[in-house]
Structure formats: structure tokens, C-alpha cells
Motif scaffolding. Structure first.
Motif, short mmCIF file in Angstrom:
data_model
loop_
_atom_site.label_atom_id
_atom_site.label_comp_id
_atom_site.label_asym_id
_atom_site.label_seq_id
_atom_site.Cartn_x
_atom_site.Cartn_y
_atom_site.Cartn_z
N ALA A 125 -5.33 7.21 -1.67
CA ALA A 125 -5.33 6.06 -0.77
C ALA A 125 -6.76 5.70 -0.37
O ALA A 125 -7.13 4.51 -0.34
CB ALA A 125 -4.48 6.37 0.47
N ASP A 126 -7.57 6.70 -0.08
CA ASP A 126 -8.97 6.46 0.28
C ASP A 126 -9.72 5.83 -0.89
O ASP A 126 -10.48 4.87 -0.72
CB ASP A 126 -9.62 7.78 0.69
CG ASP A 126 -10.99 7.61 1.30
OD1 ASP A 126 -11.09 7.06 2.41
OD2 ASP A 126 -11.98 8.02 0.66
N ALA A 127 -9.52 6.38 -2.09
CA ALA A 127 -10.21 5.86 -3.27
C ALA A 127 -9.76 4.45 -3.61
O ALA A 127 -10.58 3.59 -3.99
CB ALA A 127 -9.98 6.80 -4.45
N LEU A 128 -8.46 4.17 -3.49
CA LEU A 128 -7.95 2.84 -3.82
C LEU A 128 -8.44 1.79 -2.82
O LEU A 128 -8.73 0.66 -3.21
CB LEU A 128 -6.42 2.87 -3.87
CG LEU A 128 -5.83 3.62 -5.07
CD1 LEU A 128 -4.35 3.87 -4.86
CD2 LEU A 128 -6.07 2.84 -6.37
N ARG A 129 -8.53 2.16 -1.56
CA ARG A 129 -9.07 1.21 -0.58
C ARG A 129 -10.52 0.86 -0.91
O ARG A 129 -10.92 -0.30 -0.87
CB ARG A 129 -8.99 1.81 0.82
CG ARG A 129 -7.58 1.92 1.37
CD ARG A 129 -7.58 2.35 2.83
NE ARG A 129 -6.23 2.72 3.26
CZ ARG A 129 -5.81 3.96 3.43
NH1 ARG A 129 -6.65 4.98 3.24
NH2 ARG A 129 -4.57 4.20 3.82
N ALA A 130 -11.32 1.87 -1.25
CA ALA A 130 -12.72 1.64 -1.60
C ALA A 130 -12.81 0.80 -2.88
O ALA A 130 -13.68 -0.07 -3.00
CB ALA A 130 -13.45 2.96 -1.78
#
Length: 370
Positions: free
Chosen positions: A304-309
Motif C-alpha cells: 500500500a505504501d509503495a503503490l501510493r508513492a
């Protein structure tokens, strides 16, 4: 018991979503208990991400495929999930299966976060598309070897089945123990019956037997045979791969399954996030969550963190993992390059050697940390 969602609930073609393909062993010969815990962690985290607004306002959607510990089936599932438009792949417990998924993900250009498999050589060549949460086998098994030496075990027997994972583990143990005066005797668990393994152990005068074999069989039968052999009452049984972690082990072996040290990837004490997730996982599973369930939850937290970035910054392959800095259930998670490891690696998750307490089989004792 956690079950696979029905296709209409899982694959909503008529609604916008950010799709994650989850690869999990849910039927035999896969390790079903591990797969069930891994999926529980993945599902819980997806639910919480969506409750918090999803990815830039778009919900996460988990598309689950059962690998059944079959590398070819897993690779085919990766191809299918790519056709369905997943943003990334996640999961898997078995190392040889995860290696097949990593190869397909790299070829397809899909990010893959390996949740639980530890084999060092997850890909043939270095890649920026694959990352891993679990510690590399060389890291964890060296810690286990240090535990053995510290406990006075320098002459070790391995009951091993043929596979890349077991062969890698045996090599790590040999290479780490030999310079420190240790000796490793290898026994072919596929060619020898449990009784014959007991005879070999008595003849070699070892002080510890390590189970480098599948669960429940032949691991359960070997443990029962050794426990009942009066010649072997002083031999310690060990299971570095973590077979005693799951409730099925205790159910099948009872008291015979206690005092068998294994590796698990948890801190001595969980922080606030870990404690909250532990309670939610216990409710979802109906039993104590294993470290594999925490790996599942942390997988989604990272993705989720990587996809937001990725959405905000249009990060490329080289930056997809390097920008991750997220609080997981077991500590702060960042990825880096480690010598000899071909994928991006969390360096390192907490590592413990634990066993089930002889007086209370449901309780774990921490014997060593690394």
C-alpha cells in the motif's frame, strides 16, 4: 477457518480497484496451515487499508490463487493475474514456488513482494522488481547454527529430503558449523524409514537431529520414532524451518512436539500496532496467529505504501521498493541491497529460536535471538 472468497466478491470487473494478486498454498501438498495464516494477514490488512481510504481513494482488491506448493501452477497463476491487470504480486510460503513466481514476475514486469519464502537465490539475476520480507535463509539458519553451538551441539544429524530449499539449508549449516568444530551427518529421509533413521542416529552418536523434511509427513513420524527409541533419549530434535509453529503440530504430536527448537520471525515484544493486529488475527483465525500471519499483514502494509508513492510520483522499477518506509507489525520496514541476495531485502526482520514449552505446549519459550 479462512476460506477463499467467491469469485464475484474477489474479482469485481465492474468496479474500479487497485488489484493485488495473492499467491498462497491452500491445498495439499502445500503447507495449508501456513497458507491459511498468510491469507488471514493479507486479508486483514486489505480490509484496514480500504477502511482508511484505499490507494488514493481507490479500494484495494485481493485476487487470491492457490499454489498448492506447485511451481508450475504458481507461474501459470502469475500469468493469469497479469492478464487480469494486477498492479503487483504478493505472498507465497514455499521457497521453490516463490522462486518460480519471482521469475515470472520479473519477466512480466510486475513487482512481487515475497512474504515468507527465504531461499537466498530467489531470482537467477539481480532484479529491482522483486523484494522480500522474510529473512534470507543464510541469515536465519546461521543464527540457528549459532544457537546449536551455544547449546553444546557440535555433532549434528540432518534428516533431509531432496529439494533446493533443504539442500541450501544443509549447505548453510555445514559451512557455518565446520569452521567452528561442528560436524554434520546427512541422512536421506526419502530412502530411510523413521526406524532406520533411529538406527543411523544411534550409530553416529550425534547429539541433535534436525528435520529438513515436509510437514506433516515425514516429520511427524520421525519425531514419534525418535521420542520412543530408548537409545535416543538424550538427542535434541530441531526444526529450523518452523514446523512446530502451527497448531496442527501440537495437535498431531502433543507432548512429543515440545522442546523442538525452530526459527520464527517475531520480536520479543510486539509494539502497539503488532499487539492490535495480533488480537485481530486471533479473532479471524480462531487461534494464536503465527509469524506467517504477521508477514501477510506486513506485505499489504508495504505494498500500500509503495503503490501510493508510485501513483503520486510515477516511481520506476528502481524506486518502487527503495521509497518504502513503513511501520510494520514487527518493526520499521525498509528495503536495501544485501551481498549475495538478488532481490530487495528487509534487513532484517527479528529472528528468534523458540520451542514449545514441555509443561505448556501452547506456550513458546525464546531460546536465542539474532
Amino acid at each position: 477457518m479462512t476460506t477463499l472468497p467467491s469469485p464475484p466478491a474477489t474479482e469485481r470487473a465492474d468496479e474500479p480497484s487497485v488489484r493485488i494478486g495473492a499467491l498462497v498454498p491452500l491445498t495439499r501438498p502445500g503447507w495449508v496451515g501456513a497458507g491459511r495464516h498468510l491469507l488471514a494477514g493479507l486479508e486483514l490488512a486489505v480490509h484496514e487499508v480500504n477502511d482508511a481510504g484505499g490507494i488514493g481513494g481507490t479500494p484495494l482488491e485481493l485476487l487470491v490463487r492457490d499454489t498448492a506448493a506447485d511451481p508450475q501452477r504458481a507461474a501459470a497463476a502469475a500469468d493469469e493475474l497479469a492478464r487480469l491487470g494486477v498492479a503487483c504480486l504478493a505472498g507465497e510460503y514455499h521457497s521453490v514456488v516463490a522462486r518460480a513466481v519471482a521469475a515470472r514476475a520479473d519477466a512480466l514486469g510486475l513487482p512481487f513482494l515475497c512474504s515468507s519464502a527465504v531461499l537466498d537465490a530467489l531470482t537467477e539475476q539481480p532484479t529491482e522488481r522483486v523484494a522480500r520480507l522474510a529473512p534470507a535463509q543464510s541469515h536465519g539458519w546461521r543464527i540457528y547454527a549459532d544457537f546449536l553451538l551455544g547449546a553444546g551441539h557440535s555433532r549434528i544429524a540432518l534428516a533431509a529430503e531432496p529439494s533446493a530449499y533443504w539442500a541450501s539449508g544443509a549447505r548453510i549449516l555445514r559451512d557455518h558449523l565446520a569452521p567452528r568444530g561442528g560436524t554434520v551427518v546427512e541422512l536421506d529421509a526419502r530412502a530411510l524409514t523413521p526406524t532406520a533413521i533411529c538406527d543411523e542416529l544411534a550409530g553416529h552418536h550425534v547429539s541433535a537431529l534436525l528435520l529438513l523434511v515436509g510437514h506433516p509427513e515425514p516429520a511427524v513420524s520421525i519425531v514419534k520414532a525418535v521420542r520412543r527409541d530408548q537409545r535416543l533419549t538424550e538427542i535434541m530434535i530441531g526444526a529450523p524451518a518452523g514446523q512446530p509453529e502451527f497448531a496442527e503440530w501440537a495437535a498431531l504430536l502433543g507432548d512429543d512436539g515440545t522442546a523442538i527448537p525452530f526459527l520464527r520471525y517475531l520480536p520479543e515484544r510486539l509494539g502497539p500496532l503488532g499487539a492490535r493486529v495480533e488480537a485481530a488475527l486471533r479473532e479471524r483465525l480462531g487461534e494464536e496467529p503465527s509469524f506467517v500471519a504477521f508477514e501477510g499483514y506486513d506485505t499489504i502494509a508495504v505494498l500500500a505504501d509503495a503503490l501510493r508513492a508510485d501513483i503520486e510520483d510515477q516511481a520506476g522499477d528502481a524506486e518502487f521498493w527503495s521509497r518504502v518506509a513503513v511501520e510494520g507489525t514487527r518493526g520499521r520496514i525498509r528495503f536495501s541491497r544485501m551481498p549475495g541476495i538478488s532481490v530487495r531485502q528487509w534487513d532484517w526482520p527479528p529472528v528468534q529460536v523458540v520451542d514449545r514449552h514441555p509443561a505448556e505446549p501452547a506456550r513458546f519459550r525464546i531460546l536465542h535471538t539474532g
